[in-house]
Each structure stands twice: as C-alpha cells, then as structure tokens.
Motif scaffolding. Structure first.
Motif, short mmCIF file in Angstrom:
data_model
loop_
_atom_site.label_atom_id
_atom_site.label_comp_id
_atom_site.label_asym_id
_atom_site.label_seq_id
_atom_site.Cartn_x
_atom_site.Cartn_y
_atom_site.Cartn_z
N ALA A 72 34.46 34.35 52.78
CA ALA A 72 33.35 34.74 51.91
C ALA A 72 32.84 33.55 51.12
O ALA A 72 31.62 33.37 50.97
CB ALA A 72 33.80 35.86 50.96
N ARG A 73 33.74 32.72 50.62
CA ARG A 73 33.32 31.55 49.86
C ARG A 73 32.59 30.54 50.75
O ARG A 73 31.73 29.79 50.27
CB ARG A 73 34.52 30.89 49.19
N ALA A 74 32.93 30.53 52.03
CA ALA A 74 32.28 29.60 52.97
C ALA A 74 30.94 30.13 53.46
O ALA A 74 30.16 29.37 54.03
CB ALA A 74 33.20 29.33 54.15
N ASP A 79 29.28 42.06 46.70
CA ASP A 79 30.01 43.04 45.91
C ASP A 79 30.76 44.02 46.81
O ASP A 79 31.90 44.41 46.50
CB ASP A 79 29.04 43.81 45.00
N PHE A 80 30.13 44.39 47.94
CA PHE A 80 30.81 45.32 48.83
C PHE A 80 32.07 44.68 49.42
O PHE A 80 33.09 45.36 49.58
CB PHE A 80 29.90 45.76 49.98
N ASP A 85 37.81 44.83 49.97
CA ASP A 85 39.07 44.10 49.90
C ASP A 85 40.08 44.82 49.02
O ASP A 85 41.24 44.99 49.41
CB ASP A 85 38.80 42.68 49.37
N ILE A 86 39.66 45.27 47.84
CA ILE A 86 40.62 45.93 46.94
C ILE A 86 41.02 47.29 47.47
O ILE A 86 42.18 47.71 47.35
CB ILE A 86 40.04 46.02 45.51
N SER A 147 35.82 39.13 42.94
CA SER A 147 34.62 39.95 42.73
C SER A 147 34.75 40.84 41.51
O SER A 147 33.77 41.43 41.07
CB SER A 147 34.35 40.81 43.97
N LEU A 148 35.96 40.99 40.98
CA LEU A 148 36.17 41.78 39.78
C LEU A 148 37.25 41.11 38.93
O LEU A 148 37.94 40.21 39.41
CB LEU A 148 36.58 43.21 40.12
N TYR A 149 37.34 41.54 37.71
CA TYR A 149 38.28 40.93 36.78
C TYR A 149 39.72 41.26 37.19
O TYR A 149 40.07 42.43 37.34
CB TYR A 149 38.01 41.45 35.36
#
Length: 202
Positions: A72-74, A79-80, A85-86, A147-149
């Motif tokens: 994803a970083r690449a 947000d989805f 992932d979680i 993507s979230l805290y």
C-alpha cells in the motif's frame, strides 16, 4: 508492547519486498486476502491435529500481514484497505484459538472460550479507542503508518504471534497458556479503557 521495536526491525525489508510486489502487479488488498487464506489454512491444520506443521502457513500469513501495508505504501493507501486489514486480522486471531478448541473441545473448550472472550474485549477496547482518537484528531506512527490509531498495550500483535507459535509448539499446554494470555488481554483492555478515561473525559 513489542510492536514498536519489532517495526523498527521488520519495516525496512518489508518495504523493499512490498515495492517489488507492487511493481509485479500485486495489490495491497490482494496480499491481505492471501494472508487470510494462509491463516485459515493454519487454523484448519491445527483443527486436524497438526499444529507443528501449521506454523508454516501461520508465519507466512503474518508476513503477508506486514507486506500488505508495504505494498500500500508503494502504491496507494486507501481507507478500505486499512478496514479490510483489521477485519482480517481479527478473523485470524479468533480462528487459531477456535481451531485448538475444535481439535480437543473437552480439554480446551473452557480455556478457549475464555481466551476468545478476552480477544473480543481487547479488540473492542482497541477499536473504540481508535474512534475516540480519530474524533479528537490524535495521530501516532509509533507502530508504523496505519490507517487508524493504534493504541499500545501490554499485549499487541507481536506478543500474540509469539503466543500462537508457542501454542503450536506445545499444544498440550493450551489450557494453561490460554488462561494466562486471556487474563493479560483483559488487563490490557482494562488499562486501555482507563487511559481513555484520563484523556477523553473532558
């Protein structure tokens, strides 16, 4: 508790591999689902009585769990993708204890139920804290770009993976380890709620 230190070690090689996978056309969501498939294969093997051999897909699934963020970083974070992932992580975390229970419900049933209840409580406290942090504009990158805290605690992803590895190596001791780890999960969630009370009561 160990995630911050683990990220410092594993993030650089994961980012390099993630760039390679992205260049070959892999998507972050696709890697997430591959990781889920490997994790469920591990759970199936445990349920069928082969916990030692389940270590191979189990650890591979966790590598994939790290690689999806690197991909994803690449490419492009969404947000989805963070949501998927979680959700997949929590399914994996529940599937492994359930597999031990299904393999030997008479011996592992009560401890497994306690462990799953502790995961449920801990996961709820984690996601609830993330909602509060987002509402108040709080950010953290202590455990990598997320993507979230991600609130820290006594037990985090690294500790849970180590716990699953120990269970696969010493399956006869599942009840003892499950009761102990579950108690620590309850303590983690309770401390997280206390921390939220201190920060977000105003």
């Amino acid at each position: 508790m160990l995630d911050r230190h683990a990220r410092q070690i594993i993030d650089p090689p994961l980012n390099r591999i993630g760039q390679t996978l992205a260049a070959q056309g892999f998507t972050a969501d696709g890697v997430t689902l591959i990781g889920l498939g490997l994790g469920l294969i591990a759970a199936l093997m445990i349920g069928l009585g082969a916990p030692f051999w389940a270590l191979i897909p189990l650890l591979a699934s966790r590598i994939a769990d790290g690689l999806d963020g690197a991909v994803a970083r690449a490419t492009r974070k969404t947000d989805f993708g963070g949501y998927l992932d979680i959700a997949v992580d929590f399914l994996f975390y529940g599937a492994i204890p359930m597999a031990f229970v299904l393999n030997d419900p008479a011996t592992n049933g009560a401890a497994g139920a306690f462990l799953l209840a502790s995961f449920y409580f801990n996961g709820t406290s984690f996601l609830g804290y993330a909602i509060l942090a987002e509402k108040h504009g709080h950010k953290t990158d202590a455990q990598g770009q997320k993507s979230l805290y991600y609130s820290n605690g006594l037990l985090e992803g690294t500790e849970t993976i180590i716990f699953f590895v120990i269970l696969c190596l010493l399956p006869a001791y599942f009840p003892i380890f499950a009761w102990a780890f579950g108690a620590l999960c309850f303590a983690t969630a309770t401390l997280r709620i206390y921390a939220a009370k201190q920060i977000y009561t105003s």
